[in-house]
Design an enzyme around this catalytic site. Structure first.
Site, PDB file in Angstrom:
ATOM      1  N   CYS A  25      30.167 -27.001  20.930  1.00  0.00           N
ATOM      2  CA  CYS A  25      31.566 -27.098  20.531  1.00  0.00           C
ATOM      3  C   CYS A  25      32.167 -25.701  20.549  1.00  0.00           C
ATOM      4  O   CYS A  25      31.470 -24.717  20.731  1.00  0.00           O
ATOM      5  CB  CYS A  25      31.671 -27.633  19.106  1.00  0.00           C
ATOM      6  SG  CYS A  25      30.754 -29.140  18.840  1.00  0.00           S
ATOM      7  N   ARG A  33      34.049 -25.962  26.329  1.00  0.00           N
ATOM      8  CA  ARG A  33      32.862 -26.134  25.486  1.00  0.00           C
ATOM      9  C   ARG A  33      32.765 -27.550  24.904  1.00  0.00           C
ATOM     10  O   ARG A  33      31.762 -27.903  24.292  1.00  0.00           O
ATOM     11  CB  ARG A  33      32.887 -25.130  24.319  1.00  0.00           C
ATOM     12  CG  ARG A  33      32.910 -23.682  24.748  1.00  0.00           C
ATOM     13  CD  ARG A  33      32.948 -22.775  23.548  1.00  0.00           C
ATOM     14  NE  ARG A  33      31.733 -22.900  22.763  1.00  0.00           N
ATOM     15  CZ  ARG A  33      30.623 -22.211  22.979  1.00  0.00           C
ATOM     16  NH1 ARG A  33      30.576 -21.336  23.956  1.00  0.00           N
ATOM     17  NH2 ARG A  33      29.566 -22.391  22.215  1.00  0.00           N
ATOM     18  N   TRP A  58      32.272 -31.501  21.187  1.00  0.00           N
ATOM     19  CA  TRP A  58      31.546 -32.258  22.221  1.00  0.00           C
ATOM     20  C   TRP A  58      30.446 -32.979  21.478  1.00  0.00           C
ATOM     21  O   TRP A  58      29.410 -32.395  21.144  1.00  0.00           O
ATOM     22  CB  TRP A  58      30.974 -31.284  23.250  1.00  0.00           C
ATOM     23  CG  TRP A  58      30.105 -31.919  24.300  1.00  0.00           C
ATOM     24  CD1 TRP A  58      28.747 -31.997  24.292  1.00  0.00           C
ATOM     25  CD2 TRP A  58      30.519 -32.533  25.517  1.00  0.00           C
ATOM     26  NE1 TRP A  58      28.302 -32.618  25.428  1.00  0.00           N
ATOM     27  CE2 TRP A  58      29.362 -32.965  26.209  1.00  0.00           C
ATOM     28  CE3 TRP A  58      31.774 -32.769  26.102  1.00  0.00           C
ATOM     29  CZ2 TRP A  58      29.418 -33.612  27.433  1.00  0.00           C
ATOM     30  CZ3 TRP A  58      31.813 -33.404  27.326  1.00  0.00           C
ATOM     31  CH2 TRP A  58      30.657 -33.816  27.984  1.00  0.00           C
ATOM     32  N   ASN A  82      29.735 -24.890  14.917  1.00  0.00           N
ATOM     33  CA  ASN A  82      29.088 -25.153  16.203  1.00  0.00           C
ATOM     34  C   ASN A  82      27.588 -24.931  16.005  1.00  0.00           C
ATOM     35  O   ASN A  82      27.183 -23.850  15.599  1.00  0.00           O
ATOM     36  CB  ASN A  82      29.650 -24.175  17.250  1.00  0.00           C
ATOM     37  CG  ASN A  82      28.802 -24.122  18.521  1.00  0.00           C
ATOM     38  OD1 ASN A  82      28.670 -23.072  19.131  1.00  0.00           O
ATOM     39  ND2 ASN A  82      28.228 -25.221  18.923  1.00  0.00           N
ATOM     40  N   GLY A  83      26.804 -25.959  16.256  1.00  0.00           N
ATOM     41  CA  GLY A  83      25.353 -25.823  16.093  1.00  0.00           C
ATOM     42  C   GLY A  83      24.747 -27.117  15.600  1.00  0.00           C
ATOM     43  O   GLY A  83      25.353 -28.183  15.679  1.00  0.00           O
ATOM     44  N   GLU A 101      16.336 -33.370  45.705  1.00  0.00           N
ATOM     45  CA  GLU A 101      17.381 -32.760  44.875  1.00  0.00           C
ATOM     46  C   GLU A 101      17.849 -31.435  45.487  1.00  0.00           C
ATOM     47  O   GLU A 101      19.044 -31.153  45.539  1.00  0.00           O
ATOM     48  CB  GLU A 101      16.863 -32.564  43.442  1.00  0.00           C
ATOM     49  CG  GLU A 101      17.785 -31.806  42.507  1.00  0.00           C
ATOM     50  CD  GLU A 101      19.178 -32.411  42.365  1.00  0.00           C
ATOM     51  OE1 GLU A 101      19.412 -33.552  42.800  1.00  0.00           O
ATOM     52  OE2 GLU A 101      20.056 -31.698  41.830  1.00  0.00           O
ATOM     53  N   LYS A 108      21.642 -30.445  46.786  1.00  0.00           N
ATOM     54  CA  LYS A 108      22.398 -29.274  46.330  1.00  0.00           C
ATOM     55  C   LYS A 108      22.933 -28.486  47.519  1.00  0.00           C
ATOM     56  O   LYS A 108      24.100 -28.106  47.548  1.00  0.00           O
ATOM     57  CB  LYS A 108      21.525 -28.341  45.471  1.00  0.00           C
ATOM     58  CG  LYS A 108      21.155 -28.813  44.100  1.00  0.00           C
ATOM     59  CD  LYS A 108      22.291 -28.832  43.087  1.00  0.00           C
ATOM     60  CE  LYS A 108      22.990 -30.158  43.089  1.00  0.00           C
ATOM     61  NZ  LYS A 108      22.500 -31.212  42.269  1.00  0.00           N
ATOM     62  N   GLU A 130      25.706 -30.505  49.403  1.00  0.00           N
ATOM     63  CA  GLU A 130      26.985 -30.792  48.764  1.00  0.00           C
ATOM     64  C   GLU A 130      27.819 -29.549  48.480  1.00  0.00           C
ATOM     65  O   GLU A 130      29.030 -29.633  48.462  1.00  0.00           O
ATOM     66  CB  GLU A 130      26.804 -31.643  47.491  1.00  0.00           C
ATOM     67  CG  GLU A 130      26.169 -30.953  46.320  1.00  0.00           C
ATOM     68  CD  GLU A 130      26.077 -31.839  45.080  1.00  0.00           C
ATOM     69  OE1 GLU A 130      26.911 -32.731  44.898  1.00  0.00           O
ATOM     70  OE2 GLU A 130      25.160 -31.609  44.282  1.00  0.00           O
ATOM     71  N   HIS A 160       6.209 -38.861  60.888  1.00  0.00           N
ATOM     72  CA  HIS A 160       6.502 -40.205  61.420  1.00  0.00           C
ATOM     73  C   HIS A 160       7.899 -40.257  62.031  1.00  0.00           C
ATOM     74  O   HIS A 160       8.606 -41.248  61.908  1.00  0.00           O
ATOM     75  CB  HIS A 160       6.362 -41.252  60.305  1.00  0.00           C
ATOM     76  CG  HIS A 160       4.965 -41.324  59.752  1.00  0.00           C
ATOM     77  ND1 HIS A 160       3.925 -41.913  60.418  1.00  0.00           N
ATOM     78  CD2 HIS A 160       4.436 -40.836  58.608  1.00  0.00           C
ATOM     79  CE1 HIS A 160       2.814 -41.803  59.709  1.00  0.00           C
ATOM     80  NE2 HIS A 160       3.098 -41.150  58.599  1.00  0.00           N
ATOM     81  N   LYS A 207      33.352 -35.003  39.952  1.00  0.00           N
ATOM     82  CA  LYS A 207      32.245 -34.881  38.992  1.00  0.00           C
ATOM     83  C   LYS A 207      31.752 -36.256  38.573  1.00  0.00           C
ATOM     84  O   LYS A 207      30.561 -36.484  38.436  1.00  0.00           O
ATOM     85  CB  LYS A 207      32.708 -34.074  37.778  1.00  0.00           C
ATOM     86  CG  LYS A 207      31.619 -33.793  36.763  1.00  0.00           C
ATOM     87  CD  LYS A 207      30.603 -32.803  37.296  1.00  0.00           C
ATOM     88  CE  LYS A 207      29.423 -32.597  36.378  1.00  0.00           C
ATOM     89  NZ  LYS A 207      28.250 -32.083  37.110  1.00  0.00           N
TER      90      LYS A 207
END
Ligand code: AGP
Length: 628
Positions: A23, A49, A96, A122-123, A500, A504, A507, A523, A623
């Site tokens: 946050c 944040r 958040w 925050n925490g 993956e 990356k 994209e 093959h 996103k």
């Protein structure tokens, strides 16, 4: 393994454990004028944040004024006018939620019983449940389900005992386990803000006519570029144009002059990194530490569902699907459970008719909103299957429709390319596989201890990889930037890493690339190889080592340029390679995807830079993909 209060929720039962970790907090004391509009714009600058709830408290004529609600800052402002609060002293928070739905009652600031004290935080307060119980026994009434609210009630008690506000905050934070950056105001001492810090960021800003505190410099950068970094274990008292820092432990005074910050506001938001993607790659040690604080009882509950399932599907799209693929190896190798990783957009066609009451879907989605993933969930639910969710966004559709969900604790990911959320998913999935293995008695004590110990070390290992390999990766990107196509190959669990890494690079750097389990390359795909064709092999020293050496030789014999990610000291493979990136030794196979993916995330990033692409906003992508 360290246990905390982060992370998991059962959609109905888990409301007791709502809390927020990632946050933004802010506070200001102005010489003159109104604080609320300043708090409002500062929170907007901290919105990266977190943005699911917002709140402001101001002090005026010995009274506390508070406005807060769930929703993005602009939405809450449109509804409540966040600028319309009196007083020149204010604190604010943008949240958040990492656990539990973002409701108005859980938005900060949080107050004491008499609404005389307001706290933004925050925490994570790991021992909040014990403290809450203790405070309730002494007659305190709690309004929210957050961990933060214990702070305002503890301060309330200390003020009643006759302590000053700063003393009360000091005595309170001594009782807190976990992490915090807090800002506190009280009507009893309406001329100050008291802040404290442990493991969550806190900075102070000094201007001609004001003092500020914040989670991060961008919050006050347009007002002042003179800043003091508050260290762990320190308390700061802000009053008119002054700040006083003391050590919580021995109350010694700390003298620290403000530093001159020469970042532009845009750069400051990314904490000095040129792009969010790079910032998020560097945040991975921190995010991985957070995944080790998930709450025991909910991990256990999810494990029980998996244990009872007749069949388990691991369902997701894109990067989250690659985490599922890696997880299928984890479940198989540790818990001897066969699972079916399925690309969500194929689920209905592939399994829609057969999925049934005995099926369990472990659905993985960073956003919790991906349309293809939710369509698979809908199909499974209609056929009475059990849906379990792993997501980064509390309050997302997935958290609402899943029987049980886990929040992966990565904080907002702004870069379109998933990086930190991928490794966090892998960490949570490996913990679930490990628990299931224990539950089923499929693994020895020694193995469990070794894996738990290694999981604890992963954040530090990742930190060291970034520190030691980033420069080398940058040079590799310079060397290979003009290549038209890449191959990514791995065997076993590393084939998920290959997929993956390929995603990356494609994209964000727009390099068409191919990824296969290395054994499959002969093959057909090998016909593409001609001299100089770059082939990247992911080769941890596991059971697949011998065979991957053979695959490297096959490619080398046809003139490919070989780039390998290998264990330090693996001279056999290094001698076959044109270039290599080294990862430290002694990693269990099931955990290897976490460290092995890091250098190639960096490779994709630096390739994008070399090829003049914007890594944060790749063309044609969003996103969160909310259309089928
Ligand atoms: C990965 O870098 C992509 N941005 C994309 O593949 C993403 O992982 C996919 O769209 C799934 O998103 P989700 O995890 O939010 O469901």
């Amino acid at each position: 393994m360290k246990k905390g209060n982060l992370g998991l929720a059962v959609t109905t039962e888990a409301r007791e454990f709502e809390e927020s970790t990632v946050c933004g907090i802010f506070g200001c004391i102005l010489k003159s004028g109104e604080a609320a509009p300043i708090v409002h714009v500062a929170l907007k600058r901290l919105e990266y944040r977190g943005y699911d709830s917002v709140g402001t408290a101001t002090l005026h004529e010995n009274k506390l004024f508070i406005k807060k609600d769930s929703g993005k800052i602009d939405e809450v402002h449109a509804l409540h006018n966040l600028d319309d609060l009196p007083g020149r002293i204010g604190i604010g928070h943008t949240r958040w939620a990492t656990h539990g739905a973002p409701y108005q009652v859980n938005a900060h600031p949080h107050t004491d019983c008499d609404e005389q004290i307001a706290v933004v935080h925050n925490g994570i307060i790991e021992n909040f449940a014990e403290l809450k119980m203790e405070l309730e026994e002494r007659g305190h009434t709690f309004r929210s389900k957050t961990d933060t609210e214990v702070i305002s009630h503890l301060i309330e008690e200390k003020l009643r005992e006759g302590l000053t506000l700063v003393e009360a905050v000091r005595e309170t934070v001594k009782r807190l386990d976990g992490s915090y950056a807090i800002a506190v105001v009280s009507v009893k001492e309406p001329d100050k803000i008291v802040c404290a810090r442990k493991e969550s960021p806190l900075v102070v800003g000094i201007a001609e006519n004001a003092v500020y505190c914040a989670s991060d410099i961008p919050a006050f950068l347009p007002m002042t570029n003179r800043s003091v970094i508050v260290q762990d274990g320190e308390i700061v008292v802000l009053s008119d144009e002054r700040y006083e820092i003391r050590k919580i432990l021995d109350w010694t005074q700390v003298t620290r002059e403000p530093e001159h910050i020469d970042w532009s506001p845009e750069l400051a938001e990314k904490q000095g990194y040129p792009h969010f993607m790079l910032k998020e790659i560097h945040e991975q040690p921190l995010c991985l530490r957070n995944t080790l604080r998930l709450q025991d009882q909910f991990l256990e509950l999810m494990t029980t569902f998996l244990d009872r399932a007749g069949e388990v599907f691991l369902v997701a799209c894109g990067t989250s699907y690659h985490a599922c693929l890696a997880a299928s190896y984890m479940f198989s190798k540790l818990a001897l459970l066969a699972t079916h990783p399925v690309i969500a957009s194929e689920f209905v066609e592939q399994h829609g008719k057969s999925v049934n009451i005995d099926s369990t879907l472990l659905v993985v989605s960073q956003s919790g909103e991906t349309a293809d993933t939710l369509a698979a969930v809908e199909c499974a639910r209609l056929r009475a299957a059990t849906v379990l969710g792993l997501t980064n966004v509390v309050g997302s559709t997935l958290t609402r429709v899943a029987r049980v969900y886990v929040c992966q604790q990565s904080g907002p990911e702004i870069g379109v390319a998933a990086t930190k959320t991928f490794t966090s998913q892998l960490s949570v999935l490996s913990q679930l596989a490990l628990r299931l293995a224990k539950k089923r008695g499929k693994i020895s004590h020694v193995e469990i201890e070794n894996l738990e110990e290694k999981l604890e070390q992963i954040p530090d290992i990742v930190e060291r990889i970034i520190q030691t390999q980033e420069e080398k990766v940058k040079q590799l990107a310079k060397k290979y930037r003009d290549k038209q196509c890449f191959f990514f190959l791995g065997r076993g669990i590393s084939s998920a890493v290959a997929l993956e890494d390929r995603l990356k690079l494609m994209e964000i750097a727009y390099v068409p690339s191919i990824a296969y389990p290395a054994g499959e390359s002969k093959h057909g795909p090998i016909s593409l190889i001609e001299p100089g064709f770059p082939v990247i092999f992911i080769c941890p020293k596991d059971d697949t080592h011998k065979t991957i050496v053979g695959n490297i030789m096959e490619m080398k014999a046809r003139g490919a340029s070989i780039i390998v990610v290998v264990e330090k000291g693996d001279e056999e493979i290094k001698s076959l390679a044109d270039d290599y990136i080294e990862i430290e030794t002694g990693l269990p196979e099931v955990l290897s995807p976490i460290p092995y993916v890091i250098p190639l995330q960096l490779f994709a990033y630096y390739m994008a830079i070399e090829r003049k692409c914007d890594p944060d906003m790749p063309r044609n992508l969003a996103k969160s993909v909310t259309v089928k």
